[in-house]
Design a protein around this motif. Structure first.
Motif, mmCIF file in Angstrom:
data_model
loop_
_atom_site.group_PDB
_atom_site.id
_atom_site.type_symbol
_atom_site.label_atom_id
_atom_site.label_comp_id
_atom_site.label_asym_id
_atom_site.label_seq_id
_atom_site.Cartn_x
_atom_site.Cartn_y
_atom_site.Cartn_z
ATOM 1 N N ARG A 12 0.866 -1.178 0.000
ATOM 2 C CA ARG A 12 0.000 0.000 0.000
ATOM 3 C C ARG A 12 0.903 1.228 0.000
ATOM 4 N NH1 ARG A 12 -5.206 0.241 3.961
ATOM 5 N NH2 ARG A 12 -5.663 -1.632 2.765
ATOM 6 N N VAL A 13 0.568 2.232 -0.784
ATOM 7 C CA VAL A 13 1.403 3.429 -0.842
ATOM 8 C C VAL A 13 0.529 4.671 -0.675
ATOM 9 C CG1 VAL A 13 3.243 4.598 -2.118
ATOM 10 C CG2 VAL A 13 2.719 2.227 -2.647
ATOM 11 N N THR A 14 0.988 5.593 0.154
ATOM 12 C CA THR A 14 0.319 6.884 0.263
ATOM 13 C C THR A 14 1.143 7.890 -0.526
ATOM 14 O OG1 THR A 14 -0.443 6.307 2.475
ATOM 15 C CG2 THR A 14 -0.556 8.634 1.862
ATOM 16 N N VAL A 15 0.549 8.405 -1.588
ATOM 17 C CA VAL A 15 1.310 9.305 -2.465
ATOM 18 C C VAL A 15 0.778 10.726 -2.373
ATOM 19 C CG1 VAL A 15 1.920 7.502 -4.112
ATOM 20 C CG2 VAL A 15 -0.163 8.840 -4.481
ATOM 21 N N ARG A 16 1.662 11.653 -2.603
ATOM 22 C CA ARG A 16 1.314 13.069 -2.626
ATOM 23 C C ARG A 16 0.638 13.392 -3.963
ATOM 24 N NH1 ARG A 16 4.252 16.788 0.006
ATOM 25 N NH2 ARG A 16 6.086 15.463 0.139
ATOM 26 N N LEU A 17 -0.363 14.248 -3.911
ATOM 27 C CA LEU A 17 -0.988 14.714 -5.150
ATOM 28 C C LEU A 17 -0.501 16.130 -5.434
ATOM 29 C CD1 LEU A 17 -4.621 13.369 -4.627
ATOM 30 C CD2 LEU A 17 -2.691 12.281 -5.784
ATOM 31 N N THR A 18 -0.285 16.413 -6.686
ATOM 32 C CA THR A 18 0.271 17.706 -7.084
ATOM 33 C C THR A 18 -0.775 18.495 -7.860
ATOM 34 O OG1 THR A 18 2.437 16.671 -7.235
ATOM 35 C CG2 THR A 18 2.187 18.787 -8.338
ATOM 36 N N ARG A 19 -0.862 19.759 -7.545
ATOM 37 C CA ARG A 19 -1.824 20.623 -8.233
ATOM 38 C C ARG A 19 -1.431 20.734 -9.712
ATOM 39 N NH1 ARG A 19 -6.351 22.479 -7.668
ATOM 40 N NH2 ARG A 19 -6.959 24.586 -8.245
ATOM 41 N N ASP A 20 -2.399 20.646 -10.611
ATOM 42 C CA ASP A 20 -2.099 20.841 -12.033
ATOM 43 C C ASP A 20 -1.611 22.264 -12.235
ATOM 44 O OD1 ASP A 20 -3.129 18.325 -12.358
ATOM 45 O OD2 ASP A 20 -5.026 18.972 -13.254
ATOM 46 N N PRO A 21 -0.596 22.449 -13.074
ATOM 47 C CA PRO A 21 -0.141 23.822 -13.299
ATOM 48 C C PRO A 21 -1.218 24.628 -14.018
ATOM 49 C CG PRO A 21 0.955 22.300 -14.790
ATOM 50 C CD PRO A 21 0.174 21.467 -13.829
ATOM 51 N N ALA A 22 -1.277 25.919 -13.715
ATOM 52 C CA ALA A 22 -2.300 26.771 -14.333
ATOM 53 C C ALA A 22 -2.054 26.894 -15.833
ATOM 54 C CB ALA A 22 -2.285 28.145 -13.672
ATOM 55 N N ALA A 23 -0.777 26.902 -16.207
ATOM 56 C CA ALA A 23 -0.465 27.087 -17.621
ATOM 57 C C ALA A 23 0.853 26.407 -17.935
ATOM 58 C CB ALA A 23 -0.353 28.577 -17.942
ATOM 59 N N CYS A 24 1.044 26.058 -19.182
ATOM 60 C CA CYS A 24 2.352 25.556 -19.572
ATOM 61 C C CYS A 24 2.642 25.919 -21.026
ATOM 62 C CB CYS A 24 2.463 24.053 -19.342
ATOM 63 S SG CYS A 24 1.479 23.072 -20.442
ATOM 64 N N ARG A 25 3.921 25.970 -21.350
ATOM 65 C CA ARG A 25 4.355 26.206 -22.729
ATOM 66 C C ARG A 25 5.336 25.102 -23.077
ATOM 67 N NH1 ARG A 25 0.749 28.956 -22.072
ATOM 68 N NH2 ARG A 25 0.512 31.219 -22.236
ATOM 69 N N THR A 26 5.146 24.514 -24.226
ATOM 70 C CA THR A 26 6.028 23.428 -24.645
ATOM 71 C C THR A 26 6.770 23.851 -25.903
ATOM 72 O OG1 THR A 26 4.401 21.904 -23.736
ATOM 73 C CG2 THR A 26 6.110 20.956 -25.117
ATOM 74 N N LEU A 27 8.083 23.799 -25.828
ATOM 75 C CA LEU A 27 8.914 24.286 -26.930
ATOM 76 C C LEU A 27 9.750 23.162 -27.524
ATOM 77 C CD1 LEU A 27 10.341 27.374 -25.014
ATOM 78 C CD2 LEU A 27 8.467 27.423 -26.674
ATOM 79 N N LEU A 28 10.022 23.294 -28.793
ATOM 80 C CA LEU A 28 10.900 22.345 -29.462
ATOM 81 C C LEU A 28 12.004 23.159 -30.139
ATOM 82 C CD1 LEU A 28 11.130 19.276 -30.364
ATOM 83 C CD2 LEU A 28 10.176 20.050 -32.525
ATOM 84 N N ALA A 29 13.255 22.997 -29.650
ATOM 85 C CA ALA A 29 14.376 23.737 -30.229
ATOM 86 C C ALA A 29 15.213 22.784 -31.073
ATOM 87 C CB ALA A 29 15.228 24.347 -29.125
ATOM 88 N N VAL A 30 15.496 23.204 -32.297
ATOM 89 C CA VAL A 30 16.178 22.338 -33.264
ATOM 90 C C VAL A 30 17.618 22.820 -33.445
ATOM 91 C CG1 VAL A 30 16.110 21.450 -35.622
ATOM 92 C CG2 VAL A 30 13.972 22.018 -34.439
ATOM 93 N N PHE A 31 18.576 21.900 -33.309
ATOM 94 C CA PHE A 31 19.993 22.266 -33.395
ATOM 95 C C PHE A 31 20.704 21.477 -34.496
ATOM 96 C CE2 PHE A 31 18.753 23.435 -29.151
ATOM 97 C CZ PHE A 31 19.466 24.586 -28.873
ATOM 98 N N ASN A 32 21.760 22.109 -35.032
ATOM 99 C CA ASN A 32 22.558 21.423 -36.047
ATOM 100 C C ASN A 32 23.725 20.660 -35.451
ATOM 101 O OD1 ASN A 32 21.057 22.086 -38.305
ATOM 102 N ND2 ASN A 32 22.041 24.088 -38.476
ATOM 103 N N SER A 33 23.986 20.858 -34.139
ATOM 104 C CA SER A 33 25.020 20.044 -33.512
ATOM 105 C C SER A 33 24.590 19.700 -32.092
ATOM 106 C CB SER A 33 26.366 20.768 -33.493
ATOM 107 O OG SER A 33 26.428 21.654 -32.390
#
Lengths: 463, 492
Positions: free
Chosen positions: B220-241
């Motif tokens: 049995r495990v008692t786990v912490r619950l985390t509040r969902d973030p109000a907002a998020c931004r997801t980025l994809l950065a493309v590199f040549n090296s």
């Protein structure tokens, strides 16, 4: 039925199993004909397990996709005998292909379990212990289900009984119990038989500017039980500027045969369909039943498996397969002409496994339904988990089928919908049956039925 | 899969008719597997280089049944090992020496969700993602999100102290476990921690999390619950090296930004995930960074802007932003299922798991490339770059024993380099059997002795998960296994 390509096999019902067994037994082990690389695609990561309905129910890895691949591969490798226990684990698989959606490695699980089963059935038949030589396969699965006309006649008494409410009476009195167990189950699965209308004509013209010419696949069980959905589908296609042809020479897709190992009759049906639809000269062959659509799309693969040497056959069947589209997929690609009629309904769209997993058609039906004014689409828990219908699975594995039906029903009811929408005959029957047992009167309809009502400006009424 | 080394895989001595009869009286016909053809699938987990079939698998449905099987094992001196979903990449569920496998997949109830006090009590067999799905709509989630979260269990996460992309900001499993109920190898049931923070006494919860099942069975495990973030931004950065990409990572962290996640994928892995999911990754890019910031709506745009500027200054040829939740979901699916997508590149792969200080990422990356070339093994990379956790993936064909040997040699060289750079041989997969022989490279004899005495305190007979994590034989007469170096059996 003017032309029947399988008459030679099925005209005399007793000979069908014989014709299946007459297929030459491939040399070597069961499953030996499977392309071994398809086993190697599985890297044993286990990400599929929780996507599998039978694993979720039992917690036993023998009943999960990774385990079943391991079992099949071990049999092919000669590490393992195909004992009754191993058979039972493989038989319990729904072939819902949920694991394929979950698998990041692109394992084609369906292309492992289906040919494996086919060779199992052939071997069983050769040993004279054939499951598919029993009365149920011989008369019901092979010689009744695949023929819409025969099925309609066979169901005529049931239709009459339903109209007179005699079916409920017989159930209450327990008289139904004198029927063989599988027939009892079939009776309990029979949905309320709606007046389906006359057969579809061979041609229905586009309304407004013509945008495409399509053929409509009508199938067997679907045409007998859900012809009203075919009419709705045809009208929606017409509304979207499609000429609709309904070739008279089309036949059952052959899924029932193929899945039970009678692969040569299945191949004969496939060839008849290839001939019927090629002649139509259409942009797409539109299917509104997930199971049939999935089978039709697999025609090329199946030709490659069963007759690897015949390039012409591959071209013939692969050519048809490439043209097959589920109706929602087709309309999404074409661009739906937005319907105007308001349907104020709280609706749940229930994914048919052979659409969402086998054909990867997930968003399209939702996107189409979302365009109906007033319709509210609710989401449910575990949308990707099979309802337990799975073709004839509800007849062959009744216990697991019922467990999954209860699981699905609980998830559906939790959303409190006024209507349940699904794009497959089998799912529709399974859910209707579960609803009847739970004494809940929620209608189950095809997405095209709702679109059709909206186009015609007709309010939704149950029945 | 490599052929089993038959003289090593063997049954436990105590498993006889009397033992099995007693076991059957506890579990009944449907709660136990003992037929060879059904035991076979339990011979390995996500780590396929070593195999051993357990003598019997049991499916307890309650703590009481776990106590009973553990007591019976003690009475008959039979080893036992717990198993969740079997997704371990280090052989954590391998039943070394046979014995009883305790499958916890039927203990999967979510027993309590308390939003006001932000915790949930679950049984060990609950699938990680199922908990978060269960919480949908409440505004809370369970934060640790290992890549296998769609299948792996909370019990397995507890045992291995699992991480995941978002643990950069939110912390790993140990930061989210408040308490647990465990069955010790002597059959006693112990409550660790509780639903409130910082219970007095020793932090036994912290000690058990990550113990890889060597102290007992968690029920049995008692786990912490985390509040969902109000907002998020997801980025994809493309590199040549790759070097530019790894240097940008240090720049971002150095600027004082703690992204929710910061992941790197190199060209090889981009090719695989693109084939699998058709996101639209540029196939000619040397590396991409997947960066997510979350928090308050007003803060995330500012952070995203800073990150974009840093990446561009660092040589990124393009920085994209996910435009819809659907696109964000797909991006994460690509990253999380990257390992599995490798199946498209080669028949077998070995995912390594090492850690280096973040600033050493360029150095280890170059070393990995050189090792791959030296051993003629193709290596592709995904990194939890934000916390220096590297996952070089070595591609091979398991049917070719020479390739297997080269893969194992290359793996070891990479991991030793991680140690040399001040890091460690595992970030999140655990030691299992795979890395047992590296423990003495990471720790000296005194360090290991202390660990052994801790294990001794809970698991004095060594029956619980023998031959895992610590290089000692335990007490089950399995010294022969040790001599064969279980972690390297395939190479011999």
């Amino acid at each position: 039925m003017t032309h029947d390509p399988t008459t030679s096999a099925c005209g005399e019902p007793g000979r069908l199993a014989g014709s299946a067994t007459a297929a030459p037994q491939p040399p070597g082990r069961i499953g030996g004909q499977i392309d071994y690389d398809k086993f190697l695609d599985c890297v044993h990561c286990g990400l599929c397990t929780a996507a599998c309905p039978t694993y979720l129910e039992t917690g036993d890895e023998n009943n999960g996709p990774r385990g079943r691949i391991y079992l099949m591969r071990s049999v092919v490798d000669g590490r393992l005998e195909l004992t009754p226990r191993v058979n039972a684990h493989l038989d319990l698989c729904l072939d819902c292909r949920s694991c394929e959606t979950a698998c990041p490695s692109g394992v084609e699980y369906g292309r492992l379990i289906e040919p494996f089963r086919a060779s199992q059935r052939r071997a069983e038949a050769a040993r004279q212990s054939a499951r598919n030589a029993d009365w149920f396969h011989r008369y019901i699965l092979y010689c009744l289900f695949p023929y819409a006309q025969r099925l309609r006649w066979a169901l005529a008494p049931a239709r009459l009984m339903q109209q007179l409410r005699l079916d409920r009476l017989l159930e209450t009195l327990g008289v139904i119990k004198i029927l063989p167990r599988r027939l009892q189950r079939m009776q309990s699965f029979l949905p309320r038989l709606l007046p389906g209308g006359p057969p579809l004509p061979e041609f229905l013209p586009a309304l407004g500017p013509k945008r495409a010419r399509v053929a409509l696949f009508t199938g067997c069980v679907a045409d007998a039980l859900f012809r009203h959905a075919h009419w709705a589908t045809a009208r929606v296609l017409q509304q979207n500027g499609c000429d609709v042809v309904v070739p008279r020479t089309q036949v059952c897709c052959g899924a029932i045969h193929y899945h039970s190992g009678a692969d040569h009759p299945a191949l004969a049906l496939a060839r008849a369909n290839a001939a019927a639809f090629d002649a139509a000269g259409v942009d797409a062959v539109v299917v509104n039943v997930a199971g049939c659509g999935s089978m039709l799309k697999d025609y090329g693969q199946i030709a490659r498996e069963l007759e690897p040497a015949q390039a012409a056959l591959l071209a013939e069947l692969g050519g048809l397969a490439d043209k097959v589209r589920d109706v929602s997929q087709f309309l999404a690609e074409l661009g739906l002409i937005a319907p105007r009629g308001e349907l104020k309904l709280r609706a749940v769209y229930q994914d048919a496994c052979h659409l969402v997993h086998a054909q990867r058609v997930r968003e399209q039906p939702r996107d189409l339904l979302a365009q109906i004014p007033g319709l509210e689409l609710l989401s449910i828990a575990e949308p990707e988990i099979c309802c337990g219908a799975a073709g004839s699975y509800n007849l062959t594995e009744p216990e697991m089928s019922d467990r999954l039906a209860r699981r699905k029903l609980a998830n559906l009811l939790a959303a409190d919908p006024q209507v349940i929408v699904t794009g497959n005959v089998g799912c529709s029957m399974q859910i209707q049956s579960a609803l009847r047992q739970a004494r809940r009167a929620i209608p189950v309809v095809h997405p095209m039925e709702l679109l059709d009502l909206s186009y015609r400006g007709v309010a939704f009424s149950r029945g | 899969m490599t052929t089993t080394d038959h003289d090593v895989s063997r049954s436990a001595a105590g498993v006889g008719a009397a033992f099995l009869t007693r076991l059957e009286s506890i579990f009944g016909e449907h709660g136990l597997i003992r037929q060879p053809e059904e035991l076979l699938v339990y011979e390995c987990d996500g780590y396929v280089i070593e195999k051993n079939v357990p003598d019997v698998v049991v499916f307890p449905e309650s703590t009481e049944q776990v106590v009973k099987v553990v007591n019976l094992c003690a009475e008959f001196q039979v080893p036992f090992v717990p198993r969740g979903a079997g997704t371990s990449l280090a052989g954590g569920c391998l039943p070394v020496g046979g014995g009883v496998m305790i499958s916890l997949t039927r203990m999967k109830r979510i027993l309590e969700v308390n939003l006001r006090d932000r915790y949930a009590v679950v049984e060990p067999g609950v699938v990680n993602l199922h908990l978060t799905q269960h919480l949908k709509g409440t505004g809370y989630h369970y934060a640790p999100d290992p890549s296998s979260q769609g299948a792996c269990t909370i019990g397995g996460n507890f045992a291995t102290n699992s991480g995941g992309p978002h643990t950069l900001k939110y912390g790993v499993t140990v930061n989210h476990v408040l308490g647990a109920e465990v069955v010790l190898p002597d059959g006693s049931v112990v409550q660790l921690g509780g639903a409130v923070e910082d219970t007095p006494g020793y932090d036994l919860t912290g000690l058990f999390v990550g113990s890889e099942g060597t102290f007992g069975v968690c029920t049995r495990v008692t786990v912490r619950l985390t509040r969902d973030p109000a907002a998020c931004r997801t980025l994809l950065a493309v590199f040549n090296s790759v070097r530019e990409a790894t240097q940008s990572i240090s720049q971002i962290i150095g600027a004082g930004i703690v992204p929710a996640a910061l992941e790197m994928m190199d060209q090889g892995i981009i090719e695989a995930v693109e084939a699998a999911f058709h996101f639209g990754f540029p196939l000619d890019a040397a590396a991409v960074l997947l960066i997510e910031v979350d928090g308050l709506e007003v803060a995330v745009d500012d952070e995203a802007r800073q990150i974009i500027a840093i990446c561009q200054a660092g040589g990124a040829r393009e920085v994209r932003q996910a435009n819809s939740p659907r696109e964000r979901q797909l991006l994460w699916k690509c990253r999380k299922q990257a390992f599995g997508a490798i199946g498209r590149l080669s028949p077998s792969y070995c995912t390594q798991d090492g850690v280096v200080p973040r600033t050493k990422l360029p150095e280890i990356q170059e070393f990995i490339t050189a090792v791959g070339q030296r051993h003629a093994i193709r290596i592709v990379n995904v990194f939890h770059a934000g916390d220096g956790n590297i996952h070089p993936i070595l591609l091979f064909d398991e049917r070719d024993s020479d390739q297997v040997r080269r893969v194992l040699e290359a793996s070891e060289e990479i991991l030793l380099k991680c140690i040399e750079l001040g890091g460690s041989v595992t970030g999140e997969h655990g030691i299992g059997v795979e890395k047992i022989s590296l423990m003495h490279r990471l720790f000296d004899a005194h360090d290991l002795d202390v660990m052994r005495s801790v294990r001794q305190a809970f698991n004095p007979g060594g029956l619980c998960s023998p031959m895992k994590m610590l290089p000692t034989a335990g007490a089950c007469g399995m010294e022969h296994v040790m001599q064969k170096r279980p972690g390297r059996r395939a190479a011999l």
